[in-house]
Every structure is written in C-alpha cells, then in structure tokens.
Enzyme design. Structure first.
Site, PDB file in Angstrom:
ATOM      1  CG  ASP A 194      -2.113   0.390   0.961  1.00 58.16           C
ATOM      2  OD1 ASP A 194      -2.574   1.058  -0.614  1.00 58.16           O
ATOM      3  OD2 ASP A 194      -3.200   0.447   1.640  1.00 58.16           O
ATOM      4  CG  ASP A 236      -9.656   2.016  -0.263  1.00 56.67           C
ATOM      5  OD1 ASP A 236      -8.867   2.314  -1.724  1.00 56.67           O
ATOM      6  OD2 ASP A 236      -9.743   2.384   0.730  1.00 56.67           O
TER       7      ASP A 236
HETATM    8  C1  GLA Z   1      -6.158   1.372   1.327  1.00 48.57           C
HETATM    9  C2  GLA Z   1      -6.164   0.407   0.826  1.00 48.57           C
HETATM   10  C3  GLA Z   1      -6.674  -1.161   0.713  1.00 48.57           C
HETATM   11  C4  GLA Z   1      -6.929  -0.907   1.649  1.00 48.57           C
HETATM   12  C5  GLA Z   1      -6.920  -0.487   2.837  1.00 48.57           C
HETATM   13  C6  GLA Z   1      -6.522  -0.933   3.703  1.00 48.57           C
HETATM   14  O1  GLA Z   1      -7.129   1.407   1.563  1.00 48.57           O
HETATM   15  O2  GLA Z   1      -6.611   1.005  -0.809  1.00 48.57           O
HETATM   16  O3  GLA Z   1      -7.692  -1.636  -0.052  1.00 48.57           O
HETATM   17  O4  GLA Z   1      -5.867  -2.304   1.797  1.00 48.57           O
HETATM   18  O5  GLA Z   1      -5.805   0.589   2.467  1.00 48.57           O
HETATM   19  O6  GLA Z   1      -6.087  -0.465   5.273  1.00 48.57           O
END
Ligand code: GLA
Length: 401
Positions: free
Chosen positions: A160, A216
């Site tokens: 990430d 997301d």
């Molecule tokens: C980010 C990523 C998500 C998930 C969260 C976890 O938002 O884009 O897919 O992995 O972190 O905290």
C-alpha cells in the site's frame, strides 16, 4: 507501378512490420518477468468485508476451507490474501511481528494451512512508515520483510501507499520491493497499491504484476458522493482509457470485488463481475465466503465469464460505443473471438446493439453468438447483435466468426 512507388510501398510495409514487431516485443518487454500472474490473479482478500476489526486467523482458515470446497478453487480462485491489520510491531531485530491475539498460531502456520488446501497465500504491507490502519510499514525493512514473507511461504504481496515520506518516489519505492522479493528466489505476485495517484500504468509494467488504478472501491453502482466516488461505473470510466497498459504479467487493477457484500442489487453485482472480467482485472472476491447467497455464488462461479477474464491473450476490453448511458465493450480473445458486453447504465431497460464493425469485424461477417449468463448459443448473426438490457444490467456474449 513505378520504382518510386514500389520503394515507398516496401518502405511503408517495412515500417509497418517493424511497428508490429516493436509493438509485440514492446508488450512482452514491458511485463514483469517473475513467472507469475500470466493471467489476472484470482482469489479472495479480507478487506472489503472484514476490514481491520474483523480479521483473524479463523476467518482466513474458513475462507480457505470454503474456497477449496465450494467450487471456487476449481473455477480458478487461488490466492487467499490477508489485508491490513495482521501485524502489530517489530521485534528487537526489526522483524515484523504478527498480532498474537488475532493470529495466535502465527503466519507460517496459516500459510501452511492455506497451502494444505492446494491454495496460495498472500499478505499486505505498505511502502511508508505505517499502513493505512497505522500498523508498521516496510520502509527501510524491504529486504528483511521480503525474506520473512518468503520464509513464511507467502505467494502474493500487496503493498500500500499510506504514510509515505514527503517526496517519496512511488516508482523507486516499488522498485526496491520488487528487488527485495526477487532476491528471495520465491515467485511472489507483487500487487502495487498507490491508487493510481502517480499513474502507475506508465511506469509499473516491469515493477509489479498489477497496480491499483483508482481509489478504494465502494459497494455501490454509482457513488459520486462517497469518498473518492469509486462505485462500479466510476471505476469503469477510469479504467477505459488505459486499456493498452494491461497484459500477461502486468494488469490494471480496478480493486477487489464487492459481489455479495449486500449494498448492490443482484443485477448490479452481475454487471460488476462481467465488467471486471471484460477489463481483464484481477478477480479477488471480497465477501464472506462462508455465508454466500445462491445468487452470489452463481455470479462468482460463472466459468464462462471467468474464461473471458483469464483468456490467454490478456487483452483488456475496450469501450467501443457509447450512446448516452448505453455502452458496448469488446475484448479481443485468443481464439479470434470477442467478448462483448452490452451495458445499460440508465434507470430503465433499453435495447443495445453491438455492430460488428465497432466490435472489430467487417459488417458482412457472420458470427456465432453465445450468451455467457444464459449459457446458451444464440445462433449466427450477421452485421450486429441486439438485445434488451435491464437497467444497471449487462448482456455478455462471446462472438466468434
Ligand atoms: C487502503 C487500500 C485498501 C486497503 C486499506 C487497508 O485504503 O487501498 O485496499 O488495503 O488501505 O488499510
């Protein structure tokens, strides 16, 4: 034909040949050659359903049990991936330490369990100081973490982009982790997750096997008001222009599936799944596998749609026609056919026509058409195919001259 013309045509066809060669080899050369993800990775990830609070080793074990027994493994789902919140700190040597309450048996035992089911095991980290849920990130520990993952038997790493340092370069950071993974000698799918913020499709082809291209996903069809506004159709629009960057070993990633998480209709989930397959997207189920409705199961297990996603050519589908809220998408397939999606984004049913010319064939061609949701051959059509498509629905067919 005079000599000059002959020379011109030799030059032109020579150039075209060269362009085709460069095109073909350029595509191969731009892939991360780590031997994995030759087709888009398939599996399950904990985040969309269980997030931080709900994740623990019981959930992971149960998900592996389900995947192995409910037909998903046979349909091609392979990776069981734990997302954020499995880690709590580092020990005196700087080794990453798992949360002993949520994962009392440890990560190695969990990886062994997943492997014992004939599946593969994935884990999550972050290129910054902390993950998005404020667990330790990998910055400064790339080689140590990669070796630890390899020792545990990790087959897939999602990295990430939260809590990075001011000015930190995404390309350099992900290159460093690619090298660290490579140094372990273990084939590990590398999933880059910087949300499309630095246009990874332009630089990540030789660095990661897949890269998130958007923020997301939300469990909604169109959610302009939610954070990032990333419902199914908003993500689709962001993926449409970058089709040429996807191919074997290196995929655009429109994020994990929301199928079965409850806030969309069955029709919308069917469209979501069809469109992700049309995009040659990684198919990571994001729901509770132990508690699926028959509709959810039917969607996730549609082998004809999965075959489109997993097609060996590895082409991402393109939007070839857009009339207001009615669209036609076409994905080139290895057998010379096309996977065609008729998509109705409007709020009432409508007839949509896919002209062969838009799909990629001359209008005079006769082609066999097979409906991938009705599982039915529809006979031979010349010039075009039309169907009535429900609101927020798709009709998905395979067309083969
Ligand atoms: C980010 C990523 C998500 C998930 C969260 C976890 O938002 O884009 O897919 O992995 O972190 O905290």
């Amino acid at each position: 034909m005079d000599v000059a013309m002959t020379m011109r045509s030799v030059f032109v066809s020579g150039c075209m040949g060269l362009m085709m060669l460069v095109g073909a080899s350029g595509r191969r050369a731009s892939a991360l050659e780590n031997g994995v993800a030759r087709t888009p990775p398939m599996g399950w990830n904990s985040w969309n359903k269980f997030a931080c609070k709900g994740i623990n080793e019981k959930v992971v074990r149960e998900s592996a049990d389900e995947m192995a027994a409910n037909g998903m493994k046979d349909a091609g789902y392979q990776y069981v991936v734990i997302d954020d919140c499995w880690q709590t700190g580092r020990d005196a040597q700087g080794n990453i330490v798992a949360d002993a309450e949520k994962f009392p048996s440890g990560i190695k035992a969990l990886a062994d369990y997943v492997h014992s089911k004939g599946l593969k095991f994935g884990i999550y980290s972050d290129a910054g100081t902390m993950t998005c849920a404020k667990r330790p990130g990998s910055i400064g520990h790339e080689y140590q973490d990669a070796q630890q993952y390899a020792n545990w038997g990790v087959d897939y790493l999602k990295e990430d982009w939260c809590n990075t340092l001011p000015g930190q370069s995404s390309e350099s950071s992900y290159t460093l982790m690619r090298e660290a993974l490579k140094a372990t000698g273990r084939p590990i799918v590398f999933s880059i997750c910087e949300w499309g913020s630095t246009k990874p499709w332009l630089w990540a082809g030789t660095i990661g096997n897949m890269w998130r291209s958007t923020g997301d996903i939300q469990d909604c069809w169109s959610c302009k008001k939610a954070w990032g506004g990333n419902g199914v159709v908003e993500i689709l629009d962001q993926l449409a222009p970058i089709y040429s960057y996807a191919g074997p070993g290196h995929w655009n990633d429109p994020d994990m599936l929301e199928v079965g998480n409850g806030k969309m209709t069955t029709e919308e989930y069917r469209s979501h799944f069809s469109l992700w397959a049309e995009l040659a997207a990684p198919l990571l189920a994001g729901n509770d596998l132990a508690n699926m409705t028959p509709d959810t199961k039917e969607i996730l297990l549609n082998k004809e749609v999965i075959a489109v996603d997993q097609d060996g050519l590895g082409a991402q589908g393109q939007r070839v026609k857009q009339t207001g809220e009615l669209e036609v998408w076409s994905k080139q397939l290895a057998d010379g056919g096309r996977a065609v999606v008729l998509l109705n984004r409007s709020d009432k049913a409508a007839t949509i026509t896919a002209d062969w010319q838009a799909v990629g064939y001359p209008a005079t061609v006769s082609a066999g058409v097979r409906d991938l949701w009705a599982h039915k051959d529809l006979g031979t059509k010349t010039g075009s195919y039309s169907a009535e498509v429900p609101s927020h629905g798709v009709v998905m067919v395979r067309v083969k001259p």
